[in-house]
Write a protein that holds these residues in place. Structure first.
Motif, PDB file in Angstrom:
ATOM      1  N   GLY A   1      60.853  49.306  51.981  1.00 23.81           N
ATOM      2  CA  GLY A   1      59.622  49.037  51.974  1.00 23.81           C
ATOM      3  C   GLY A   1      58.933  48.411  53.526  1.00 23.81           C
ATOM      4  N   ARG A   2      59.912  47.551  54.257  1.00 27.77           N
ATOM      5  CA  ARG A   2      59.596  47.688  55.502  1.00 27.77           C
ATOM      6  C   ARG A   2      59.895  48.486  56.807  1.00 27.77           C
ATOM      7  NH1 ARG A   2      64.245  43.896  54.183  1.00 27.77           N
ATOM      8  NH2 ARG A   2      65.300  45.231  55.558  1.00 27.77           N
ATOM      9  N   ARG A   3      60.091  49.840  56.323  1.00 30.33           N
ATOM     10  CA  ARG A   3      60.259  50.638  57.286  1.00 30.33           C
ATOM     11  C   ARG A   3      58.994  51.730  56.962  1.00 30.33           C
ATOM     12  NH1 ARG A   3      64.912  51.913  60.749  1.00 30.33           N
ATOM     13  NH2 ARG A   3      65.687  49.582  60.276  1.00 30.33           N
ATOM     14  N   ILE A   4      58.262  51.475  55.553  1.00 36.72           N
ATOM     15  CA  ILE A   4      57.257  52.121  56.031  1.00 36.72           C
ATOM     16  C   ILE A   4      56.117  51.163  56.179  1.00 36.72           C
ATOM     17  CG2 ILE A   4      55.459  52.687  53.829  1.00 36.72           C
ATOM     18  CD1 ILE A   4      58.245  53.880  52.065  1.00 36.72           C
ATOM     19  N   ILE A   5      56.459  50.319  56.253  1.00 35.05           N
ATOM     20  CA  ILE A   5      55.445  49.439  56.558  1.00 35.05           C
ATOM     21  C   ILE A   5      54.744  49.460  58.478  1.00 35.05           C
ATOM     22  CG2 ILE A   5      54.533  46.990  57.426  1.00 35.05           C
ATOM     23  CD1 ILE A   5      55.300  46.324  54.149  1.00 35.05           C
ATOM     24  N   ARG A   6      57.072  49.649  59.315  1.00 31.58           N
ATOM     25  CA  ARG A   6      56.458  50.038  60.310  1.00 31.58           C
ATOM     26  C   ARG A   6      55.571  51.038  60.550  1.00 31.58           C
ATOM     27  NH1 ARG A   6      62.215  49.162  62.684  1.00 31.58           N
ATOM     28  NH2 ARG A   6      61.906  47.481  61.672  1.00 31.58           N
ATOM     29  N   MET A   7      55.998  52.837  59.916  1.00 29.04           N
ATOM     30  CA  MET A   7      54.956  53.493  60.128  1.00 29.04           C
ATOM     31  C   MET A   7      54.066  53.232  59.698  1.00 29.04           C
ATOM     32  SD  MET A   7      58.371  56.242  59.241  1.00 29.04           S
ATOM     33  CE  MET A   7      59.834  56.571  60.059  1.00 29.04           C
ATOM     34  N   LEU A   8      52.810  52.781  58.568  1.00 28.81           N
ATOM     35  CA  LEU A   8      52.282  52.655  58.039  1.00 28.81           C
ATOM     36  C   LEU A   8      51.659  51.779  59.937  1.00 28.81           C
ATOM     37  CD1 LEU A   8      52.200  52.107  54.826  1.00 28.81           C
ATOM     38  CD2 LEU A   8      51.244  54.157  55.555  1.00 28.81           C
ATOM     39  N   GLY A   9      51.476  51.223  59.949  1.00 29.93           N
ATOM     40  CA  GLY A   9      51.193  50.317  61.281  1.00 29.93           C
ATOM     41  C   GLY A   9      50.829  51.189  62.486  1.00 29.93           C
ATOM     42  N   GLN A  10      51.384  52.361  62.122  1.00 32.49           N
ATOM     43  CA  GLN A  10      51.217  53.315  63.328  1.00 32.49           C
ATOM     44  C   GLN A  10      50.382  54.816  62.912  1.00 32.49           C
ATOM     45  OE1 GLN A  10      55.070  55.272  64.305  1.00 32.49           O
ATOM     46  NE2 GLN A  10      56.199  52.732  64.883  1.00 32.49           N
ATOM     47  N   GLU A  11      50.118  54.385  62.216  1.00 36.73           N
ATOM     48  CA  GLU A  11      48.588  54.992  61.595  1.00 36.73           C
ATOM     49  C   GLU A  11      47.590  54.902  62.285  1.00 36.73           C
ATOM     50  OE1 GLU A  11      49.155  57.857  58.918  1.00 36.73           O
ATOM     51  OE2 GLU A  11      50.932  58.303  60.201  1.00 36.73           O
TER      52      GLU A  11
END
Length: 372
Positions: free
Chosen positions: A16-26
């Motif tokens: 979940g934390r990695r998904i958040i990190r990548m979504l922050g770059q969207e």
């Protein structure tokens, strides 16, 4: 997908934390909504690192709280559901696992319908496909083979039932008259920096003078690096919102792996940690003997249950999981989602090994301070 928004459940977990990190770059993401049960420091640290103009909202709530889930889903374009209880050792009560993994998923689906959320991506597991026997060989399996676990253990059962609910919900009519589109991603063992199970294994091995006990030496598996697993979720959420891609993704499940070499769990563990003095034990029990020893331990547990709660160190299901030839192809995800691993095996190995080095260092420093 101009101005989309996303809710992530299980956001405090490893994936979940990695998904958040990548979504922050969207760039097109207007709001990132994080749904968690407990706001842990590690998540707070992850959120503080986000360099994004996206609005970030943290909501605390239980996955079994229907009212809280409905509030969390209001005004959201897509849900990525990673929240789950993971247990293959029989530590957590069966009802707890089934409630969170099955009932929690259904409540979230209901909340999406009520709040008219059109996209739902589910983090599933290859455990829904097996392995059912360590004697069975499954290599580079595809989605067309329709593999299914027959184990009654609560984790495999609950993930299988939750995935079926998610895929069955595809095409449901939303409250606003729209349509719910769903898909599921079946994930193998996920590795990388901050992997809790790897950290536990390292510390247990260091307690044993750096010798890793062989319990999974007969397996051939296809682990996936955490960033690649997270990336597949982003692509699935994008794809279900894309009118051109969505029809081929709706109601489908996908195996997600990467180019990590297929090998045994034991060899994989030592490949990542050998630089830090970790080495494999020189002997192991024959697999049939290990399996029947697990059976005997289960019988002892069963017979003692009326007077004493004994939990075996391993069971037949765990022995099977850790010692089967069970690998999968990600070609369907390539075709439909446009999935390609973002991180190469060499880079993933280097990053994970460097992190393991910090775990080893911290362990030795803690041990040294205790002896002084």
């Amino acid at each position: 997908m101009p101005g989309w928004s996303c809710l992530v459940t299980g956001a405090g977990g490893f994936l979940g934390r990695r998904i958040i990190r990548m979504l922050g770059q969207e760039k097109e993401l207007q709001e990132l909504r994080v749904y968690i049960r407990t706001f842990k420091p590690i998540l707070k640290e992850e959120l503080s690192k986000l360099q994004t103009k996206t609005k970030v909202t943290v909501l605390q709530g239980d996955i079994l709280d229907a009212q809280c889930l409905r509030r969390a889903c209001q005004g959201i374009s897509a849900v990525i559901h990673t929240a789950a209880v993971i247990d293959v050792s029989g530590v957590i009560p069966r009802q707890t696992i089934v409630d969170v993994n099955v009932k929690g998923t259904q409540l979230l689906l209901d909340a999406c319908v009520e709040a008219s959320v059109p996209v739902f991506v589910y983090s599933s597991s290859i455990s829904v496909a097996g392995p059912n026997s360590y004697k069975e060989v499954i290599r580079n399996a595809s989605e067309e083979e329709h593999l299914e676990s027959t184990w009654p253990d609560p984790y495999s059962y609950s993930k299988k039932m939750a995935e079926k609910a998610v895929l069955a919900a595809n095409g449901c009519t939303l409250k606003n008259g729209g349509t719910l589109h769903t898909c599921a991603l079946r994930l193998p063992f996920i590795y990388g920096e901050e992997c809790q199970s790897t950290s536990f294994a390292i510390k247990a091995t260091l307690k044993n003078n750096g010798i890793h006990k062989k319990l999974a030496t007969f397996s051939v598996v296809s682990p996936v690096y955490v960033d690649n697993a997270a990336w597949a979720h982003i692509l699935a959420a994008r794809g279900l919102q894309d009118p051109k891609k969505s029809p081929s993704i709706q109601g489908q499940f996908y195996y997600i792996s990467d180019d990590t070499p297929h090998q045994s769990y034991d060899d994989f563990f030592c490949t990542l940690s050998k630089e830090w003095g970790i080495r494999l034990s020189t002997w192991s029990l024959p697999l049939p003997l290990l399996y029947w020893l697990a059976f005997l331990l289960e019988m002892v547990s069963f017979l003692l249950r009326p007077v004493y709660s004994y939990r075996p160190p391993f069971n037949r299901h765990l022995v099977t999981l850790l010692n089967s030839v069970f690998t999968f192809s990600y070609k369907k995800a390539q075709r439909d989602l446009g999935y390609e691993p973002r991180v190469s095996w060499e880079e993933a190995k280097q990053k994970t090994s460097e992190w393991i080095g910090t775990v080893v260092k911290q362990y030795k420093e803690t041990l040294s301070s205790k002896t002084q």
